[in-house]
Motif scaffolding. Structure first.
Motif, PDB file in Angstrom:
ATOM      1  N   ARG A   1       0.749  -1.249   0.005  1.00 19.09           N
ATOM      2  CA  ARG A   1      -0.082   0.007  -0.034  1.00 19.09           C
ATOM      3  C   ARG A   1       0.942   1.223   0.078  1.00 19.09           C
ATOM      4  N   LYS A   2       2.179   1.205   0.311  1.00 19.69           N
ATOM      5  CA  LYS A   2       2.780   2.497   0.443  1.00 19.69           C
ATOM      6  C   LYS A   2       3.274   2.918  -1.057  1.00 19.69           C
ATOM      7  N   ILE A   3       2.827   1.837  -2.086  1.00 18.72           N
ATOM      8  CA  ILE A   3       3.085   2.336  -3.524  1.00 18.72           C
ATOM      9  C   ILE A   3       2.051   3.386  -3.836  1.00 18.72           C
ATOM     10  N   GLY A   4       1.017   2.955  -3.467  1.00 20.93           N
ATOM     11  CA  GLY A   4      -0.355   3.870  -4.038  1.00 20.93           C
ATOM     12  C   GLY A   4      -0.197   5.324  -2.992  1.00 20.93           C
ATOM     13  N   LYS A   5       0.126   5.220  -2.053  1.00 21.03           N
ATOM     14  CA  LYS A   5       0.365   6.490  -1.120  1.00 21.03           C
ATOM     15  C   LYS A   5       1.299   7.291  -1.761  1.00 21.03           C
ATOM     16  N   ARG A   6       2.516   6.844  -2.050  1.00 24.87           N
ATOM     17  CA  ARG A   6       3.624   7.853  -2.707  1.00 24.87           C
ATOM     18  C   ARG A   6       3.153   8.316  -3.746  1.00 24.87           C
ATOM     19  N   ILE A   7       2.405   7.580  -4.843  1.00 20.16           N
ATOM     20  CA  ILE A   7       2.074   8.007  -6.116  1.00 20.16           C
ATOM     21  C   ILE A   7       1.083   9.083  -5.803  1.00 20.16           C
ATOM     22  N   SER A   8      -0.027   8.675  -5.010  1.00 14.39           N
ATOM     23  CA  SER A   8      -1.179   9.606  -4.736  1.00 14.39           C
ATOM     24  C   SER A   8      -0.462  11.018  -4.306  1.00 14.39           C
ATOM     25  N   GLU A   9       0.479  11.142  -3.237  1.00 18.85           N
ATOM     26  CA  GLU A   9       0.840  12.364  -2.731  1.00 18.85           C
ATOM     27  C   GLU A   9       1.381  13.031  -3.937  1.00 18.85           C
ATOM     28  N   HIS A  10       2.037  12.527  -4.738  1.00 20.49           N
ATOM     29  CA  HIS A  10       2.916  13.315  -5.656  1.00 20.49           C
ATOM     30  C   HIS A  10       1.788  13.936  -6.680  1.00 20.49           C
ATOM     31  N   ALA A  11       0.899  13.171  -7.349  1.00 23.32           N
ATOM     32  CA  ALA A  11      -0.061  13.442  -8.377  1.00 23.32           C
ATOM     33  C   ALA A  11      -0.915  14.457  -7.677  1.00 23.32           C
ATOM     34  N   GLU A  12      -1.515  14.496  -6.370  1.00 29.10           N
ATOM     35  CA  GLU A  12      -2.100  15.372  -5.909  1.00 29.10           C
ATOM     36  C   GLU A  12      -1.460  16.868  -5.651  1.00 29.10           C
ATOM     37  N   LYS A  13      -0.178  16.873  -5.562  1.00 32.73           N
ATOM     38  CA  LYS A  13       0.586  18.243  -5.454  1.00 32.73           C
ATOM     39  C   LYS A  13       0.141  19.029  -6.832  1.00 32.73           C
ATOM     40  N   PHE A  14      -0.214  18.193  -7.930  1.00 30.77           N
ATOM     41  CA  PHE A  14      -0.442  18.800  -9.222  1.00 30.77           C
ATOM     42  C   PHE A  14      -1.764  18.864  -9.551  1.00 30.77           C
ATOM     43  N   GLY A  15      -2.815  18.376  -8.747  1.00 26.69           N
ATOM     44  CA  GLY A  15      -4.178  18.429  -9.000  1.00 26.69           C
ATOM     45  C   GLY A  15      -4.381  17.181 -10.001  1.00 26.69           C
TER      46      GLY A  15
END
Length: 361
Positions: free
Chosen positions: A258-272
């Protein structure tokens, strides 16, 4: 390949998931209780509220950025003609001497295998060989991307390069898929079927290559720019690749999936950007698609990585909505609002201290 939470339908190069509940419902305001006076045991309840409120505020901020991005996207994104199905040519032949995967003899969509793909030294060597070939084929396919080239021409080139290497193009015949590669243009999230459509200046195209060599599958994809692409879409492509890199960076023996999804989402959300939750990564090796399913969005799925294991990570990001529609061919999946989508994919090998990218040239 993408995956889902409750049931699987057309599931190659991104297993198809239908989520039973919205993740945002986990952070409903109705679950919060406000305390004006705190004493004794109430202090613990207040601490719990503060923690939940912080999580909520972070999610709200990410959603606010995303909404602003969606509202402004019509101004900054070049308008394109919506995709439509054009002529699909007959499937290409494969020489008899080339070993074919078991599913080729049936049009039925194989079930996701429950066993993890964990390899000994010989298996790892074969995985490396299959993945290296897939990477070289993808690199060559990318050199063909330019205005006026058809996705069918890309399919022919990919097919020929794979069989010339003595391998089989894994998509061909998988659940009845009619081509040797997936070509997903602009608003197509994944599983695009090559046809007579010519690429146009300003397009983006994801090319998804999987080869079956000596009994092992190597799976990879990349989104390429065609000609002069607008800045908003170029940034989407760039950030999507960065999301893949960040997802891989958390991988090692014993790490939680689940760390994979957390790290991906954190970065994507920075840019909306939206992270598509309907499609996931998957185990890969002697079997094309197996457990574990790799979720690219925030999740609480159990499980941890094991040394010697191979699987794909393949996030799909969108400039607008993450909702999708699938054409009657049961493969081609587009963003519902017509906004661009980008995807990158690698097959990785878990080691004691990290992850080896097997599909890197």
């Amino acid at each position: 390949m993408a995956s889902f939470a409750t049931s699987i339908s057309s599931c190659f190069h991104g297993e198809n998931l239908n989520l039973s509940a919205s993740s945002s419902s986990l952070f409903s305001r109705n679950t919060l209780t406000f305390f004006t006076h705190v004493s004794g045991n109430d202090y613990n309840h207040r601490k719990q509220f503060i923690v939940l409120a912080k999580r909520l505020s972070g999610l709200e901020e990410a959603m606010r950025i995303r909404r602003e991005r969606e509202q402004n996207s019509s101004v900054s994104i070049k308008r394109r003609t919506p995709l439509r199905r054009l002529k699909v040519s007959p499937r290409l032949p494969v020489p008899d001497h080339i070993t074919k995967p078991p599913y080729v003899s049936t049009k039925l969509l194989p079930e996701i295998a429950t066993e993890f793909q964990i390899h000994d030294e010989e298996g790892i060597a074969r995985m490396r060989a299959a993945c290296e070939l897939a990477a070289r084929v993808l690199e060559h396919a990318g050199t063909l991307v330019r205005p006026s080239v058809t996705t069918n021409e890309i399919d022919k080139a990919v097919h020929q390069m794979i069989i010339d290497a003595g391998a089989y193009p894994s998509p061909l015949g998988y659940g009845g898929f009619p081509k040797s590669v997936c070509t997903s243009v602009n608003e197509c999230m994944c599983h695009g079927i090559p046809d007579s459509r010519q690429l146009k200046d300003g397009d983006i195209i994801n090319i998804d290559v999987t080869v079956y060599l000596n009994g092992y599958h190597g799976d990879t994809s990349k989104t390429f720019l065609c000609g002069n692409v607008d800045d908003a879409t170029k940034r989407l492509v760039k950030i999507t690749e960065e999301c893949l890199e960040r997802g891989i960076a958390v991988c090692k023996d014993g790490a939680l999936f689940r760390k994979i999804g957390k790290r991906i989402s954190e970065h994507a959300e920075k840019f909306g950007y939206g992270v598509v939750d309907r499609f996931v990564g998957h185990g890969v090796g002697t079997v094309f698609h197996s457990e574990p399913l790799i979720f690219h969005h925030r999740n609480e799925k159990p499980g941890s990585m094991v040394e010697g294991q191979t699987f794909t990570i393949e996030p799909i990001l969108t400039l607008g909505s993450t909702e999708c529609i699938t054409w009657e061919d049961n493969w081609t999946t587009l963003t519902k609002d017509g906004s661009p989508a980008a995807q990158f994919e690698h097959t990785i090998l878990i080691t004691k201290t990290g992850a080896e990218i097997l599909t890197k040239c």
